[in-house]
Design a protein around this motif. Sequence first.
Motif, PDB file in Angstrom:
ATOM      1  N   CYS A 332      10.363  -3.076  -6.953  1.00 37.53           N
ATOM      2  CA  CYS A 332       9.532  -3.436  -5.810  1.00 37.53           C
ATOM      3  C   CYS A 332       9.760  -4.916  -5.562  1.00 37.53           C
ATOM      4  O   CYS A 332       9.573  -5.736  -6.444  1.00 37.53           O
ATOM      5  N   SER A 333      10.225  -5.263  -4.375  1.00 32.35           N
ATOM      6  CA  SER A 333      10.400  -6.682  -4.063  1.00 32.35           C
ATOM      7  C   SER A 333       9.964  -6.938  -2.638  1.00 32.35           C
ATOM      8  O   SER A 333      10.161  -6.103  -1.754  1.00 32.35           O
ATOM      9  N   SER A 334       9.352  -8.090  -2.432  1.00 27.44           N
ATOM     10  CA  SER A 334       8.821  -8.479  -1.115  1.00 27.44           C
ATOM     11  C   SER A 334       7.926  -7.407  -0.524  1.00 27.44           C
ATOM     12  O   SER A 334       7.909  -7.214   0.688  1.00 27.44           O
ATOM     13  N   GLY A 335       7.226  -6.680  -1.368  1.00 27.46           N
ATOM     14  CA  GLY A 335       6.299  -5.685  -0.865  1.00 27.46           C
ATOM     15  C   GLY A 335       6.956  -4.421  -0.354  1.00 27.46           C
ATOM     16  O   GLY A 335       6.315  -3.557   0.228  1.00 27.46           O
ATOM     17  N   THR A 336       8.278  -4.308  -0.523  1.00 31.08           N
ATOM     18  CA  THR A 336       8.933  -3.059  -0.129  1.00 31.08           C
ATOM     19  C   THR A 336       9.508  -2.439  -1.392  1.00 31.08           C
ATOM     20  O   THR A 336      10.070  -3.132  -2.232  1.00 31.08           O
ATOM     21  N   LEU A 337       9.345  -1.140  -1.492  1.00 34.87           N
ATOM     22  CA  LEU A 337       9.831  -0.472  -2.690  1.00 34.87           C
ATOM     23  C   LEU A 337      11.271  -0.038  -2.477  1.00 34.87           C
ATOM     24  O   LEU A 337      11.627   0.483  -1.441  1.00 34.87           O
TER      25      LEU A 337
END
Lengths: 405, 120
Positions: A332-337
């Motif tokens: 999960c990065s920058s709120g996107t999975l």
Amino acid sequence: MKRRVYLDHSATTPIDPRVVEAMLPYLTEKFGNPSSVHLFGQEARAAVDRARQLVAELIGAQPQELIFVSSGTEANNLAIRGIAERAAPYGRHIITSAIEHPSVRGVCQALEQRGWEVTRLPVGEDGLVRVEDVRAAIRPDTVLITIMLANNEIGTIQPIAEISHLVREERQRGHRHLWFHTDAVQAAGRMAINVAELGCDLLSLSGHKLYAPKGIGALYVRRGVQLAPQMLGGHQERDRRAGTEAVPLIVAFGKAAELARQELDARIERMRALRDRFERGVAERITDVVFNGHRERRLPHLSNISFRYIEGEGLLINLDLQGIAVSTGSACSSGTLEPSPVIRALGRDEELARGAVRFSLGKDTSEEDIDYVLEVLPQAVESLRRISPLYHRALGERAERSPSN
Amino acid sequence: MYSEIFKDHLTHPRNAGELADPSVVVEESNPICGDRLRLALRVCEGRIEEARFLAYGCPPTLVCGSIITEMIAGLSVQDAARLTRQDLLDKLGGLPSRKMHAAALAIETLRLALERLRGD
């Protein structure tokens, strides 16, 4: 001191001390350029030739059929782009699978943007490509099939020999410009590989997955198969890959390949026994787990497990804090999975894809290592489940279903 | 990559679980990555007496849940409403930029809980 257990050998392996010993002279006094005609050069040339022979023996190939490159990724790039560009006059269609390594997926995507068409075959719940699907996907303009020998996340072994058989049948029917590449980066050193038995035209290898250093790989190109070089400006590697040979790394790769071939059966037996012991231990100690990938047709060192109600990254860090190194396919990065496309391709729901963790053993993993992981893992899973709303909900639902309990 | 406080909360989460007699319970999720945070508060005479959390998702989401319950326990509802994402980040020793959404989710869930409390 806290125990440290490395169960991420699919990411990379430690360098075998015997490999270090073999390469050291080529980092010091034997520094020649293999293209030089003097003694220094000849010494380096002889070492490269010997290493080429050893790597060829690991896969049952002829030495001249190997091109040394910098990595498995470069081998995949050279194979796919090299064939696609060379065969473009005959067609621009490529067949691949939904669970290839990012280096294969990335090249296919780039070619797609340049006008090639790509068919991505699905896999079954077991992670295997169906040979019938390959057959159905072949078109008159298909020039390349690229399907990995063994998967990097779940270790499933694809029916490469059967697909090769199909390719040969097609050729006999007059489909002459059809080539078959397989990415064997994860498989090498973990299963017996023979290019004659596999029947593929191209096969990718990487050194650091089999106890050689990072920075060296190889592409097997069956005699007679033409491909467009991707690195130009020198006659090295029979004009197929320009650039001065990385002699110390090539020597290391050769030594690692030699050891892998000599010790293959013992390594396989040892890793499989420990892996199976690990999986039995997990099944006995932890509820709500799903083992991913075909149970038999898979590499002996790898176990991919989805833990329900929790996310793999939390488990990874929890284990890391206790000295155990594993990996996850999703992040999960920058709120996107970015869920693991491999686990998703098996038809698993998002929760199982997020809860998937890869444990990959090595030739030196010990029983004590596995026992330690089996001691720590259940507690780590339990502590994450205790704070998971999904787990609490499931417990509530279970209690409702059986009110007598 | 993560602070000592972060690691401590990840391995020893505080105030995890549910409350027997909550004044309010809310569960929020990040619609894009699917991370979830549930907060349960027991409020008496305008003060948060007890806070519990449950969380699913990446480690920062779990840690933010644990830390925020510690930060708000004993606070007046007004003071809790003034907490910002930065307060949370200061408390946990920062987060990598790609994980900032975890702090945002925690503050958003708290705000929602306090709003709902006022509405009741």
